[in-house]
Enzyme design. Structure first.
Site, PDB file in Angstrom:
ATOM      1  N   CYS A   2       6.473  -7.883 -39.003  1.00  0.00           N
ATOM      2  CA  CYS A   2       7.381  -8.955 -38.645  1.00  0.00           C
ATOM      3  C   CYS A   2       8.788  -8.389 -38.681  1.00  0.00           C
ATOM      4  O   CYS A   2       8.998  -7.252 -39.094  1.00  0.00           O
ATOM      5  CB  CYS A   2       7.287 -10.073 -39.673  1.00  0.00           C
ATOM      6  SG  CYS A   2       5.604 -10.596 -39.995  1.00  0.00           S
ATOM      7  N   ARG A  27       8.791  -7.042 -32.909  1.00  0.00           N
ATOM      8  CA  ARG A  27       7.909  -6.887 -34.072  1.00  0.00           C
ATOM      9  C   ARG A  27       6.919  -8.035 -34.214  1.00  0.00           C
ATOM     10  O   ARG A  27       6.100  -8.041 -35.136  1.00  0.00           O
ATOM     11  CB  ARG A  27       8.758  -6.822 -35.347  1.00  0.00           C
ATOM     12  CG  ARG A  27       9.478  -5.524 -35.457  1.00  0.00           C
ATOM     13  CD  ARG A  27      10.412  -5.517 -36.630  1.00  0.00           C
ATOM     14  NE  ARG A  27      10.810  -4.155 -36.871  1.00  0.00           N
ATOM     15  CZ  ARG A  27      10.261  -3.356 -37.762  1.00  0.00           C
ATOM     16  NH1 ARG A  27       9.308  -3.791 -38.547  1.00  0.00           N
ATOM     17  NH2 ARG A  27      10.671  -2.117 -37.882  1.00  0.00           N
ATOM     18  N   TRP A  74       4.446 -11.843 -36.915  1.00  0.00           N
ATOM     19  CA  TRP A  74       3.171 -11.456 -36.284  1.00  0.00           C
ATOM     20  C   TRP A  74       2.122 -11.731 -37.353  1.00  0.00           C
ATOM     21  O   TRP A  74       2.099 -11.078 -38.395  1.00  0.00           O
ATOM     22  CB  TRP A  74       3.189  -9.977 -35.900  1.00  0.00           C
ATOM     23  CG  TRP A  74       1.976  -9.553 -35.140  1.00  0.00           C
ATOM     24  CD1 TRP A  74       1.743  -9.698 -33.811  1.00  0.00           C
ATOM     25  CD2 TRP A  74       0.825  -8.882 -35.669  1.00  0.00           C
ATOM     26  NE1 TRP A  74       0.517  -9.176 -33.477  1.00  0.00           N
ATOM     27  CE2 TRP A  74      -0.072  -8.667 -34.604  1.00  0.00           C
ATOM     28  CE3 TRP A  74       0.446  -8.454 -36.949  1.00  0.00           C
ATOM     29  CZ2 TRP A  74      -1.300  -8.038 -34.761  1.00  0.00           C
ATOM     30  CZ3 TRP A  74      -0.771  -7.834 -37.122  1.00  0.00           C
ATOM     31  CH2 TRP A  74      -1.640  -7.618 -36.021  1.00  0.00           C
ATOM     32  N   ASN A  98       7.731  -8.852 -44.426  1.00  0.00           N
ATOM     33  CA  ASN A  98       7.048  -8.062 -43.395  1.00  0.00           C
ATOM     34  C   ASN A  98       6.053  -7.171 -44.113  1.00  0.00           C
ATOM     35  O   ASN A  98       6.421  -6.488 -45.064  1.00  0.00           O
ATOM     36  CB  ASN A  98       8.103  -7.213 -42.651  1.00  0.00           C
ATOM     37  CG  ASN A  98       7.483  -6.077 -41.870  1.00  0.00           C
ATOM     38  OD1 ASN A  98       6.381  -6.195 -41.359  1.00  0.00           O
ATOM     39  ND2 ASN A  98       8.196  -4.963 -41.785  1.00  0.00           N
ATOM     40  N   GLY A  99       4.790  -7.182 -43.689  1.00  0.00           N
ATOM     41  CA  GLY A  99       3.794  -6.326 -44.340  1.00  0.00           C
ATOM     42  C   GLY A  99       2.674  -7.159 -44.930  1.00  0.00           C
ATOM     43  O   GLY A  99       2.491  -8.322 -44.560  1.00  0.00           O
ATOM     44  N   GLU A 479      -5.871   4.761 -20.336  1.00  0.00           N
ATOM     45  CA  GLU A 479      -4.547   4.131 -20.337  1.00  0.00           C
ATOM     46  C   GLU A 479      -4.508   2.978 -19.321  1.00  0.00           C
ATOM     47  O   GLU A 479      -3.966   1.910 -19.596  1.00  0.00           O
ATOM     48  CB  GLU A 479      -3.480   5.198 -20.033  1.00  0.00           C
ATOM     49  CG  GLU A 479      -2.082   4.682 -19.716  1.00  0.00           C
ATOM     50  CD  GLU A 479      -1.436   3.870 -20.823  1.00  0.00           C
ATOM     51  OE1 GLU A 479      -2.020   3.743 -21.906  1.00  0.00           O
ATOM     52  OE2 GLU A 479      -0.343   3.328 -20.571  1.00  0.00           O
ATOM     53  N   LYS A 483      -3.775  -0.897 -20.249  1.00  0.00           N
ATOM     54  CA  LYS A 483      -2.713  -1.690 -19.603  1.00  0.00           C
ATOM     55  C   LYS A 483      -3.288  -2.993 -19.073  1.00  0.00           C
ATOM     56  O   LYS A 483      -2.713  -4.053 -19.262  1.00  0.00           O
ATOM     57  CB  LYS A 483      -2.081  -0.943 -18.428  1.00  0.00           C
ATOM     58  CG  LYS A 483      -1.156   0.218 -18.702  1.00  0.00           C
ATOM     59  CD  LYS A 483       0.196  -0.147 -19.243  1.00  0.00           C
ATOM     60  CE  LYS A 483       0.168  -0.192 -20.740  1.00  0.00           C
ATOM     61  NZ  LYS A 483       0.449   1.014 -21.462  1.00  0.00           N
ATOM     62  N   GLU A 486      -4.322  -5.444 -21.965  1.00  0.00           N
ATOM     63  CA  GLU A 486      -3.293  -6.074 -22.787  1.00  0.00           C
ATOM     64  C   GLU A 486      -2.446  -7.090 -22.029  1.00  0.00           C
ATOM     65  O   GLU A 486      -1.982  -8.054 -22.622  1.00  0.00           O
ATOM     66  CB  GLU A 486      -2.434  -5.057 -23.547  1.00  0.00           C
ATOM     67  CG  GLU A 486      -1.540  -4.178 -22.724  1.00  0.00           C
ATOM     68  CD  GLU A 486      -0.726  -3.215 -23.590  1.00  0.00           C
ATOM     69  OE1 GLU A 486      -0.261  -2.225 -23.045  1.00  0.00           O
ATOM     70  OE2 GLU A 486      -0.544  -3.464 -24.788  1.00  0.00           O
ATOM     71  N   HIS A 502     -24.412   7.680 -18.520  1.00  0.00           N
ATOM     72  CA  HIS A 502     -25.057   7.597 -19.833  1.00  0.00           C
ATOM     73  C   HIS A 502     -24.970   6.196 -20.438  1.00  0.00           C
ATOM     74  O   HIS A 502     -25.127   6.036 -21.640  1.00  0.00           O
ATOM     75  CB  HIS A 502     -24.428   8.632 -20.781  1.00  0.00           C
ATOM     76  CG  HIS A 502     -24.607  10.029 -20.294  1.00  0.00           C
ATOM     77  ND1 HIS A 502     -25.822  10.674 -20.318  1.00  0.00           N
ATOM     78  CD2 HIS A 502     -23.738  10.889 -19.712  1.00  0.00           C
ATOM     79  CE1 HIS A 502     -25.697  11.882 -19.799  1.00  0.00           C
ATOM     80  NE2 HIS A 502     -24.437  12.040 -19.413  1.00  0.00           N
ATOM     81  N   LYS A 602       5.300  -5.399 -29.989  1.00  0.00           N
ATOM     82  CA  LYS A 602       5.725  -4.106 -29.445  1.00  0.00           C
ATOM     83  C   LYS A 602       5.543  -2.996 -30.480  1.00  0.00           C
ATOM     84  O   LYS A 602       5.113  -1.902 -30.164  1.00  0.00           O
ATOM     85  CB  LYS A 602       7.190  -4.215 -29.012  1.00  0.00           C
ATOM     86  CG  LYS A 602       7.775  -2.950 -28.408  1.00  0.00           C
ATOM     87  CD  LYS A 602       7.187  -2.700 -27.049  1.00  0.00           C
ATOM     88  CE  LYS A 602       7.642  -1.388 -26.439  1.00  0.00           C
ATOM     89  NZ  LYS A 602       6.691  -0.937 -25.414  1.00  0.00           N
TER      90      LYS A 602
HETATM   91  C1  AGP Z   1       0.659   0.139 -25.178  1.00  0.00           C
HETATM   92  O1  AGP Z   1       0.948  -0.494 -24.007  1.00  0.00           O
HETATM   93  C2  AGP Z   1       0.834  -0.556 -26.416  1.00  0.00           C
HETATM   94  N1  AGP Z   1       1.376  -1.796 -26.417  1.00  0.00           N
HETATM   95  C3  AGP Z   1       0.422   0.128 -27.697  1.00  0.00           C
HETATM   96  O2  AGP Z   1      -0.850   0.646 -27.512  1.00  0.00           O
HETATM   97  C4  AGP Z   1       1.367   1.219 -28.228  1.00  0.00           C
HETATM   98  O3  AGP Z   1       1.356   2.320 -27.373  1.00  0.00           O
HETATM   99  C5  AGP Z   1       0.937   1.601 -29.651  1.00  0.00           C
HETATM  100  O4  AGP Z   1       1.051   0.480 -30.472  1.00  0.00           O
HETATM  101  C6  AGP Z   1       1.727   2.755 -30.214  1.00  0.00           C
HETATM  102  O5  AGP Z   1       3.068   2.435 -30.352  1.00  0.00           O
HETATM  103  P1  AGP Z   1       4.148   3.547 -30.620  1.00  0.00           P
HETATM  104  O6  AGP Z   1       4.159   4.446 -29.460  1.00  0.00           O
HETATM  105  O7  AGP Z   1       5.435   2.779 -30.786  1.00  0.00           O
HETATM  106  O8  AGP Z   1       3.748   4.252 -31.885  1.00  0.00           O
END
Ligand code: AGP
Length: 607
Positions: A2, A27, A74, A98-99, A479, A483, A486, A502, A602
């Site tokens: 958070c 956050r 969060w 936070n935590g 990747e 994308k 998410e 497989h 983020k």
């Molecule tokens: C990717 O689109 C993400 N939202 C997520 O996977 C991100 O890359 C991951 O949390 C790592 O974050 P960082 O690069 O800030 O360590």
């Protein structure tokens, strides 16, 4: 995980606290709240969901007061509803946190046995009760907090406000970051320098175990043994300007289109065009002594690391181990002293990656970190920082940070190859020449935006999507799937093309779009064979390749996307663009919240 911000001030704080929350929204954005001290009592506003909900509550019922704390959440313990939103108030104490307090259950049981009742499902409220109990027993705030901190397990950053002590905030950190900002007749507390940027550039980062007493005129810092300590005051350099979307509809879209510029910016630190050399910035690292590289990261940064594994092994012939950070930390990896451990993170704050970095440090590794936020904890703790210059990335889905990471890792791999005598001067000069042209090639890839937007309706109705690739296109396939998952909430998986037979091939039917990433080259024919296996089972293929590849195998696909041809150390940077654009346009077609998708944040600052 958070965001925390606090102001002990001499003028109204509510607006400035709210501005701090906007900067911390990366956050978490499940709920938010602010509490101030006004005329001898707490006054609090909280709201579920995004910050604009809190803004509406504040507009309806403004907050007054010159001292206050604020929080964006969060959810970890307790659903994202108002009763679980911070700040929590128990008698004379208000808290933001936070935590995670790992031992909150026995503590809660202890408090309940004394007849204390709880209003929320959070772990945080336990701490408020513990401090309130001390104060109600006659303790001064600082003694109350010091006594309670010794009972908490887990990782936390927190801030307390005291009803009967106006002009006082106490903060504490263990694991989660916390920063203090020095002002004139005011002082500040925040999760990071970015939150405090408009308030103060003079900041100090608290060490693990530190707690801090803030009044308008003074900041006193204590260490884990409750000894008064000084922490260096530095000029943060974090930008106070807020990042705007400009003419773009979403931050993610803007960030996708910024890539040619920020990759060029990043490469400037790694390429000496007039000498025809690649070089690492300000590093004394003797690359020729590296026998093994251990790469650790999470999410998109992990996939950048996987691409680098292919590059480092292929070009420099140095073995690479790679782990997601949450596994690395606890699987007792065997690390030879003096080895190079490479951490990759956009934010530099990801809790799993940070814990892994510290573990590798304890194991005697040289710590290198590819980081986008230069003021972050990882950037401060690494021995060698390999910066990406992507600028602030606001969209939760990482795009420009990823391609900048790839640019740095390509330069790193080339450096290692040269140091190991695996790349000749001519090859190096040729690579430098090609790296100079990367922004141009990325622009060519971006020119396909409209075609890709027109394909979104082919993917948007799907429940499942498969991405296939070989070599460095395998991590790119993962990747692409990440994308899509998410931001569009469609289930997607990235597979090594050869692995499909497989198991995942059982999923193939005409309702599962299969996105195949296959540039022409040594692995092309093999991937095309796997593509044929999909086609034979009625699968619908979106084929991403270059002109040569499309010419050979593009016929009969549901759609094709033509990418420019590029050197193997550049090609993944280019192929990242169509997978980003496809996910973006599918999400737009589905009407999801592209920049702040549900359940995510983020920066993931809990383990
Ligand atoms: C990717 O689109 C993400 N939202 C997520 O996977 C991100 O890359 C991951 O949390 C790592 O974050 P960082 O690069 O800030 O360590």
């Amino acid at each position: 995980m958070c965001g925390i911000v606090g102001i002990v001030g001499d003028r109204p704080v509510a607006d400035r606290l709210f501005d701090g929350l906007k900067r911390l929204e990366y956050r978490g954005y499940d709920s938010a709240g602010i509490c101030t001290l006004d005329e001898g009592d707490f006054d609090r506003r909280r709201a579920e969901g995004k910050l604009n909900n809190l803004a509406a509550v504040l507009a309806d019922k403004p907050l007054h007061g010159t001292t206050g704390i604020a929080h964006t959440r969060w959810a970890t313990h307790g659903a994202p509803v108002v009763k679980n939103a911070h700040p929590h108030i128990v008698g004379p104490v208000a808290i933001i946190h936070n935590g995670i307090i790992e031992n909150f259950k026995p503590l809660r049981a202890e408090l309940e046995a004394e007849g204390r009742t709880f209003e929320s499902d959070t772990d945080t409220e336990v701490v408020a009760h513990l401090v309130a109990r001390e104060i109600e027993g006659g303790a001064e705030p600082r003694d109350a907090v010091a006594a309670v901190l010794s009972r908490l397990h887990g990782a936390f950053g927190m801030a307390f406000l005291f009803r009967d002590h106006p002009g006082l905030i106490i903060g504490a950190r263990h694991g989660s970051p916390l920063t203090v900002g020095y002002g004139e007749g005011e002082n500040y507390l925040g999760s990071d320098a970015i939150a405090l940027a408009p308030l103060s550039q003079r900041i100090a980062y608290l060490d693990d175990g530190d707690w801090v007493v803030l009044t308008r005129d003074e900041i006193e810092i204590y260490d884990k043994d409750n000894q008064r300590v000084e922490r260096e005051i530095v000029l943060s350099g974090a930008s106070a300007a807020s990042v705007e979307k400009g003419n773009y509809r979403h931050y993610m879209q803007k960030e996708i289109f910024e890539q040619p510029i920020v990759v060029a910016q990043t490469l400037q630190s790694y390429v000496r065009p007039y000498e025809g050399k690649v070089a690492l910035p300000d590093s004394d690292l003797d690359l020729s002594s590296i026998r093994r590289v251990t790469i650790v990261a999470c999410g998109t940064s992990f996939y950048a690391g996987m691409v680098a594994k292919y590059w480092i092994e292929q070009f420099a012939r140095v073995p690479v181990d790679i782990d997601v950070a949450s596994e690395f930390r606890y699987r007792e990896p065997v690390l030879e002293k003096g080895g190079l451990a490479l951490f990759i993170s956009q934010s530099g704050e990801t809790a799993d990656t940070l814990a892994a970095l510290r573990h590798a440090q304890e194991e005697g590794q040289i710590i290198a970190a590819v980081i986008n936020v230069p003021t972050s904890t990882m950037a401060r703790e690494a021995d060698i920082v390999l910066p990406t210059h992507a600028g602030p990335e606001i969209g939760v889905a990482s795009t420009k940070a990823f391609t900048c990471q790839l640019a740095v890792l390509a330069a790193f791999s080339a450096n290692l190859a040269r140091a190991n005598g695996r790349m000749s001067e001519e090859e190096e000069a040729d690579l430098v020449d090609r790296l100079q042209k990367v922004p141009e090639i990325m622009n060519e890839a971006l020119d396909h935006d409209e075609d890709i937007a027109a394909m979104a309706h082919l993917v948007a109705p799907a429940r499942d999507v498969l991405y296939l690739g070989r070599g460095p296109d395998y991590p790119l396939a993962m990747e692409g799937a990440l994308k899509l998952k998410e931001i569009s909430y469609i289930h997607a998986e990235g597979y090594a093309a050869g692995e499909m037979k497989h198991g995942p091939i059982a999923l193939i039917d005409d309702a599962v779009p299969v996105i195949v990433l296959a540039p022409s080259g040594p692995l092309f024919e093999k991937t095309v064979s796997n593509m044929e296996e999909v086609r034979a089972r009625g699968g619908k293929i979106i084929f991403v390749s270059d002109a040569e590849g499309l010419e050979k195998a593009g016929e009969g696909c549901l759609a094709t996307i033509e990418m420019p041809k590029a050197h193997p150390l550049i090609q993944p940077i280019v192929y990242a663009i169509p997978v980003q654009l496809l996910a973006y346009h599918v999400a737009v077609a589905k009407g999801t919240d592209v920049d702040q998708p549900r359940n995510l944040a983020k920066s993931v600052t809990v383990e």
